[in-house]
Design an enzyme around this catalytic site. Structure first.
Site, PDB file in Angstrom:
ATOM      1  N   GLU A 169     -11.601   1.937  16.595  1.00 25.42           N
ATOM      2  CA  GLU A 169     -12.711   2.514  15.828  1.00 25.42           C
ATOM      3  C   GLU A 169     -14.026   1.899  16.297  1.00 25.42           C
ATOM      4  O   GLU A 169     -14.137   0.683  16.417  1.00 25.42           O
ATOM      5  CB  GLU A 169     -12.529   2.270  14.324  1.00 25.42           C
ATOM      6  CG  GLU A 169     -13.498   3.099  13.503  1.00 25.42           C
ATOM      7  CD  GLU A 169     -13.279   2.942  11.996  1.00 25.42           C
ATOM      8  OE1 GLU A 169     -13.505   3.904  11.267  1.00 25.42           O
ATOM      9  OE2 GLU A 169     -12.881   1.846  11.559  1.00 25.42           O
ATOM     10  N   ALA A 311     -11.658  -6.436   9.840  1.00 26.46           N
ATOM     11  CA  ALA A 311     -10.272  -5.975   9.782  1.00 26.46           C
ATOM     12  C   ALA A 311     -10.289  -4.492  10.119  1.00 26.46           C
ATOM     13  O   ALA A 311     -11.340  -3.860  10.140  1.00 26.46           O
ATOM     14  CB  ALA A 311      -9.681  -6.208   8.389  1.00 26.46           C
ATOM     15  N   MET A 312      -9.104  -3.925  10.396  1.00 22.32           N
ATOM     16  CA  MET A 312      -9.028  -2.530  10.805  1.00 22.32           C
ATOM     17  C   MET A 312      -7.762  -1.893  10.265  1.00 22.32           C
ATOM     18  O   MET A 312      -6.668  -2.428  10.406  1.00 22.32           O
ATOM     19  CB  MET A 312      -9.065  -2.430  12.339  1.00 22.32           C
ATOM     20  CG  MET A 312      -8.994  -1.012  12.867  1.00 22.32           C
ATOM     21  SD  MET A 312     -10.426  -0.037  12.347  1.00 22.32           S
ATOM     22  CE  MET A 312      -9.677   1.595  12.287  1.00 22.32           C
ATOM     23  N   GLU A 313      -7.934  -0.701   9.682  1.00 20.49           N
ATOM     24  CA  GLU A 313      -6.891  -0.047   8.900  1.00 20.49           C
ATOM     25  C   GLU A 313      -5.910   0.777   9.706  1.00 20.49           C
ATOM     26  O   GLU A 313      -5.380   1.793   9.214  1.00 20.49           O
ATOM     27  CB  GLU A 313      -7.530   0.864   7.849  1.00 20.49           C
ATOM     28  CG  GLU A 313      -8.313   2.058   8.397  1.00 20.49           C
ATOM     29  CD  GLU A 313      -9.794   1.806   8.622  1.00 20.49           C
ATOM     30  OE1 GLU A 313     -10.559   2.785   8.716  1.00 20.49           O
ATOM     31  OE2 GLU A 313     -10.189   0.627   8.713  1.00 20.49           O
ATOM     32  N   ASN A 314      -5.573   0.412  10.929  1.00 17.99           N
ATOM     33  CA  ASN A 314      -4.602   1.158  11.726  1.00 17.99           C
ATOM     34  C   ASN A 314      -3.361   1.478  10.886  1.00 17.99           C
ATOM     35  O   ASN A 314      -2.807   0.597  10.228  1.00 17.99           O
ATOM     36  CB  ASN A 314      -4.170   0.340  12.944  1.00 17.99           C
ATOM     37  CG  ASN A 314      -5.345  -0.270  13.675  1.00 17.99           C
ATOM     38  OD1 ASN A 314      -6.229   0.426  14.152  1.00 17.99           O
ATOM     39  ND2 ASN A 314      -5.354  -1.600  13.743  1.00 17.99           N
ATOM     40  N   HIS A 345      -8.918  -3.738   0.718  1.00 17.74           N
ATOM     41  CA  HIS A 345      -9.797  -2.772   1.381  1.00 17.74           C
ATOM     42  C   HIS A 345      -9.032  -1.995   2.459  1.00 17.74           C
ATOM     43  O   HIS A 345      -9.044  -0.752   2.478  1.00 17.74           O
ATOM     44  CB  HIS A 345     -10.979  -3.517   2.003  1.00 17.74           C
ATOM     45  CG  HIS A 345     -11.953  -2.648   2.734  1.00 17.74           C
ATOM     46  ND1 HIS A 345     -13.210  -2.378   2.240  1.00 17.74           N
ATOM     47  CD2 HIS A 345     -11.877  -2.000   3.925  1.00 17.74           C
ATOM     48  CE1 HIS A 345     -13.847  -1.587   3.085  1.00 17.74           C
ATOM     49  NE2 HIS A 345     -13.061  -1.355   4.120  1.00 17.74           N
ATOM     50  N   GLU A 346      -8.363  -2.716   3.356  1.00 20.10           N
ATOM     51  CA  GLU A 346      -7.695  -2.048   4.475  1.00 20.10           C
ATOM     52  C   GLU A 346      -6.488  -1.239   4.025  1.00 20.10           C
ATOM     53  O   GLU A 346      -6.212  -0.161   4.562  1.00 20.10           O
ATOM     54  CB  GLU A 346      -7.283  -3.081   5.529  1.00 20.10           C
ATOM     55  CG  GLU A 346      -8.428  -3.916   6.082  1.00 20.10           C
ATOM     56  CD  GLU A 346      -9.591  -3.099   6.607  1.00 20.10           C
ATOM     57  OE1 GLU A 346      -9.365  -1.982   7.134  1.00 20.10           O
ATOM     58  OE2 GLU A 346     -10.735  -3.559   6.494  1.00 20.10           O
ATOM     59  N   HIS A 349      -7.358   2.081   2.620  1.00 16.14           N
ATOM     60  CA  HIS A 349      -7.592   3.050   3.691  1.00 16.14           C
ATOM     61  C   HIS A 349      -6.313   3.782   4.112  1.00 16.14           C
ATOM     62  O   HIS A 349      -6.394   4.864   4.710  1.00 16.14           O
ATOM     63  CB  HIS A 349      -8.122   2.343   4.938  1.00 16.14           C
ATOM     64  CG  HIS A 349      -9.603   2.160   4.973  1.00 16.14           C
ATOM     65  ND1 HIS A 349     -10.486   3.188   4.757  1.00 16.14           N
ATOM     66  CD2 HIS A 349     -10.351   1.062   5.264  1.00 16.14           C
ATOM     67  CE1 HIS A 349     -11.730   2.727   4.901  1.00 16.14           C
ATOM     68  NE2 HIS A 349     -11.667   1.451   5.198  1.00 16.14           N
ATOM     69  N   GLU A 368     -15.367   4.248   4.019  1.00 12.16           N
ATOM     70  CA  GLU A 368     -15.681   2.823   3.851  1.00 12.16           C
ATOM     71  C   GLU A 368     -16.187   2.498   2.452  1.00 12.16           C
ATOM     72  O   GLU A 368     -15.859   1.450   1.894  1.00 12.16           O
ATOM     73  CB  GLU A 368     -16.697   2.388   4.906  1.00 12.16           C
ATOM     74  CG  GLU A 368     -16.210   2.540   6.340  1.00 12.16           C
ATOM     75  CD  GLU A 368     -14.949   1.734   6.638  1.00 12.16           C
ATOM     76  OE1 GLU A 368     -14.555   0.878   5.822  1.00 12.16           O
ATOM     77  OE2 GLU A 368     -14.345   1.962   7.703  1.00 12.16           O
TER      78      GLU A 368
END
Length: 903
Positions: A169, A311-314, A345-346, A349, A368
């Protein structure tokens, strides 16, 4: 996704060359990766969504990844549906060396000439003969370099071990494979990875099998994914520790268990156990709220050793900065709270963003802001004793300082260019968006709002949707059509409503007349907006909510005219307020008995009133004095400390007046700190633990409390001398401030000890704490040591964010950072890439004179065309400087006079 320092490059292109055969195919090859954009068949690649002429329907990716090497290779197949015959199309691919490409359709295979035609990664596919309308498969063999700036597929070397991770992203999937790289294309993916025998491989889905591929390599094959956009695909390769978190049992919403795992770099698996213990409860609370089962086949949480994002919501493979997952048994409460809130949060998502995905990047705000709003709700459900309930309110008050600037952007901001997308992941998106959601939830009612969320997710599951789809579903479900226009008034324009409330008495009953203007800081002109405001006031314990429309709205309040009024009940409204009939002083007198939320908004609205020139400096200091014995830890943190810090570091208060301000702080807050003490008490509530942290910060940094500074400094020395085994009698939560106190009291020798300890540490939270501490130095040589370290392998790229953040916040460190930044710009650009500087102009965000603005514009102005995201942030920081200069001119003398009158 949480905020990033290394912003992704934007690459969004449209179809070209559909129609008659107008060129001959050439041997597949790649263009020089730094080539400028060129026209293709007379068409310049447009910056906009891809027309749906070529629609991807399925990807098959087979990658060979050895993190010890400089490059990786791949074979990618994309099943595509063409709506018309095409001779050539635009596609996404960045720095890919394509050695062979073929299109297959109806039993026919034709060569494809692949050519990158723009330095940001657009490529053309030119077919040897036109591809007819209908189904086709595009196949590519290619290799590419591992990215060196934490984007795309990038490598990390840590303690001699080699790893590869992905961060896609917003639009960096094109660095790993040819693709239609935008959120509106959701397809299943089949992925396999061939990697060295000693490495493990993590992907979005469970492993189907792992078998020997010969030559010391193993092939890992993964189950097909659910439909996903390219930016949610994830891989991790290396000598990873895998900690089995067991099964999250089936529940009333979900009929099957979820297999949970924690993933870390080699040797760190034991340190993920606390974070992993939180995950099942977060998932259960999210399922309970959404009324929809977790949508993916498994759940891994990965601690990434060098990471640009928070962080990232993969989908099914969520990545985090290490400090959010890795911690010891005595980890400070702040770190444990961060793990909970960021996981919430993640994982939020996984439904909102992954299950339902925006059609285009202009609606990324909904992803977001929703996850930001939801994380506070879920974290509070999981750990109600840790006080997450006011988090959205705190974020709202903070972002208003950005939203009041003339350059503020709207929440729902069009995305046409690389700069637009580079600026899409800022506090307007996250915090203002979350505050707006909270305001409308309060207006329609929590239960009705929750039903609307469920209806939206159910309707668009595994599909794409727009913000209008969301708003319309909520309005229809709640039977509140008036919120559609009101919602758009908040997301389609920047700025903050200023509501002035007056009481009118009619037949012994009170009516309210609410007049709407736009808030603006003193001396600053902003374009006037108009809002339909969900306004909620409280009078005599009763809450009255009404849509307030411009220019004024009259509301029947009921009750006696003498009843006290509070114009923003529990801080749920995204607006500033004043009420001439009440006067600030009457609210200040009632402040000790107010709810924590009302105390929070009272301070921030008095502070805004001072900066907007409709409250006085005496009102400001009287409010602090009234709240000092009662202010909650978060009001201390994101209210009093921030505001008083601004007065100091901008020079609005200086010299003898600064000494008086410090004395005022000590007088009003030292007793609270003394009662709490620096040591934690057995079984104390989280509120006390957190209050201790922020009282210490307030007294050390803004109060210059030498007694506390010396006490904390001694504790920090004990900690360093014992290699972290002895906290010197203080709570672990005070270590960061204690190290800052050590720097303040002991100077350069202590800085050297801290830097030595940081180099020897493998703990990101400790590294961040040391950088924070050193930023408090007034010794140029010490400050430069830390800055120089950030250009060496002794500091990870992802940790550079802390250097910039903390140095720009201090009056002594800021000019050192600025001179160093200018001198080392080329080296920084090499390390971060041109996409890593969107926040660069913020270095002088606390500048408060015309020279700061002149220097900022002179340096960054000529570079905005090469540094993505800096056009807007340069204007924002110019506006910040203008705001500060105007405030200083208008209010500095008044503030000095009020300080002299305070006791």
């Amino acid at each position: 996704m949480l905020f990033r320092i290394v912003a992704a490059a934007l690459l969004i292109f449209a179809i070209a060359g559909c129609g008659p055969d107008d060129s001959s195919a050439k041997k597949a090859d790649h263009n020089p990766i730094n080539a400028p954009a060129v026209s293709v068949n007379g068409q310049t690649p447009p910056l906009g969504p891809l027309p749906r002429i070529a629609q991807p329907e399925h990807y098959r990716l087979a990658l060979t990844i050895d993190p010890a090497k400089a490059r990786f290779s791949g074979h990618a197949e994309i099943d595509v549906n063409f709506t018309q015959a095409c001779k050539s199309i635009f596609i996404h691919g960045l720095d890919l060396h394509v050695t062979n490409a073929v299109a297959t359709f109806g039993g026919t295979s034709v060569a494809i000439a692949y050519q990158q035609v723009d330095k940001s990664g657009v490529a053309t596919l030119t077919f040897a003969m036109p591809v007819p309308a209908g189904k086709a498969t595009l196949a590519f063999d290619y290799d590419a370099p591992f990215n060196t700036s934490l984007s795309g597929l990038y490598k990390v070397t840590d303690a001699g071990e080699h790893y590869a991770f992905t961060q896609f992203e917003a639009i960096d999937a094109r660095r790993m494979f040819p693709s239609f790289d935008e959120p509106g294309f959701k397809t299943p993916f089949d992925v396999s990875v061939t990697a060295p025998d000693g490495d493990k491989v993590i992907a979005n889905t469970p492993v189907v099998n792992d078998t020997s591929a010969g030559n010391g390599m193993t092939k890992w094959v993964f189950a097909a994914t659910k439909p996903l956009p390219t930016y949610l695909i994830a891989l991790a390769v290396g000598p990873l520790d895998i900690v089995d978190g067991g099964e999250i049992p089936a529940d009333a919403v979900r009929s099957r268990p979820i297999h949970l795992r924690g993933i870390t770099k080699k040797g760190q698996g034991t340190r993920i156990k606390y974070a992993l213990s939180l995950t099942p409860a977060i998932v259960r609370q999210l399922e309970k709220y959404y009324g929809i089962a977790y949508p993916y086949q498994k759940l891994d949480v990965l601690a990434v050793p060098d990471f640009a994002a928070g962080a990232m919501e993969n989908a099914g493979a969520v990545t985090f900065r290490e400090q959010l997952l890795l911690m010891d048994d005595n980890a400070p409460l702040e770190q444990r709270r961060s793990s909970l809130s960021v996981q919430a949060h993640e994982l939020a998502h996984q439904w909102f963003g992954d299950l339902v995905t925006p059609k285009w990047w202009d609606d990324i705000w909904l992803n977001e802001s929703f996850a930001t709003w939801m994380s506070a709700k879920i974290a509070n459900d999981v750990k109600p004793d840790q006080e997450f309930g006011r988090r959205t309110l705190g974020n709202a008050e903070t972002v208003m300082r950005l939203d009041e600037l003339p350059s503020a952007r709207q929440v729902h901001n069009p995305v046409h260019t690389p700069d637009d997308l580079a600026n899409a992941f800022d506090d307007i998106t996250y915090s203002k968006g979350a505050a707006v959601l909270a305001m409308f939830e309060n207006y329609v009612g929590a239960d009705a709002w929750q039903k609307g969320i469920h209806a939206y997710l159910k309707k668009y599951a595994f599909k794409n949707a727009t913000a209008d789809d969301f708003i319309g579903t909520i309005a229809q479900t709640t039977k509140r059509p008036e919120i559609v226009a009101a919602f758009h008034s908040f997301i389609d324009q920047p700025g903050i409503p200023l509501l002035t409330t007056r009481k009118l008495c009619k037949n012994g009953k009170a009516n309210l007349v609410v007049t709407q203007t736009q808030y603006a800081p003193v001396g600053i002109k902003v374009a006037q907006g108009k809002w339909d405001v969900p306004y909620c006031a409280e009078s005599d314990g009763k809450k009255i909510c009404h849509i307030v429309q411009p220019p004024k709205t009259e509301i029947a309040l009921g009750g006696a005219c003498s009843n006290a009024l509070y114009p923003n009940a529990k801080g749920t409204g995204y607006y500033r307020f004043t009420a001439p009939d009440e006067k600030w002083q009457s609210w200040i007198e009632r402040a000790p008995g107010m709810s924590a939320e009302d105390q929070y908004t009272l301070f921030h609205d008095v502070d805004a009133g001072l900066r907007g020139d409709y409250a006085t400096a005496n009102d400001y200091f009287s409010t602090i004095k009234a709240l000092a014995p009662h202010a909650t830890w978060d009001l201390l943190d994101r209210g009093l400390i921030d505001s008083l810090h601004d007065l100091r570091v901008t020079g609005v208060v200086s010299g003898d007046d600064l000494a008086k301000l410090q004395a005022f702080i000590r007088t009003n807050f030292s007793d609270r700190m003394t009662k709490l003490g620096i040591a934690a008490k057995p079984g104390e509530p989280a509120a006390d633990t957190l209050s201790r942290v922020y009282l210490a910060q307030l007294l050390v940094e803004e109060g210059n409390d030498t007694a506390l500074i010396n006490k904390l400094s001694k504790a920090a020395q004990a900690y360093l001398k014992s290699d972290g085994k002895d906290y010197g009698g203080m709570a672990p939560e005070l270590l960061k401030e204690a190290m800052r106190a050590g720097v303040m009291s002991q100077g350069a020798p202590f800085v050297d000890k801290l830097i030595g300890a940081m180099k020897a540490s493998d703990d990101e939270y400790f590294v961040q704490s040391v950088i924070y501490a050193v930023a408090g130095s007034i010794d140029p040589a010490s400050l430069k040591k830390m800055l120089d370290l950030s250009l060496t392998p002794d500091m990870r790229i992802g940790d550079m964010r802390y250097v910039w953040r903390y140095f720009e916040e201090e009056a002594a460190a800021r000019p050192i950072l600025w001179d160093w930044f200018k001198s080392n710009f080329d080296a920084l650009k090499t390390r971060l890439s041109a996409q890593g500087f969107s926040g660069g102009p913020s270095i002088l965000r606390y500048g408060c004179d015309e020279n700061a603005k002149t220097e900022l514009d002179a340096f960054f102005g000529p570079k905005t065309s090469e540094l993505e995201g800096t056009v807007r942030t340069l204007k924002q920081n110019d506006d910040r400087i203008d705001r500060c200069v105007a405030f200083k001119q208008a209010k500095a003398d008044e503030i000095a006079t009020a300080l002299n009158a305070m006791r």
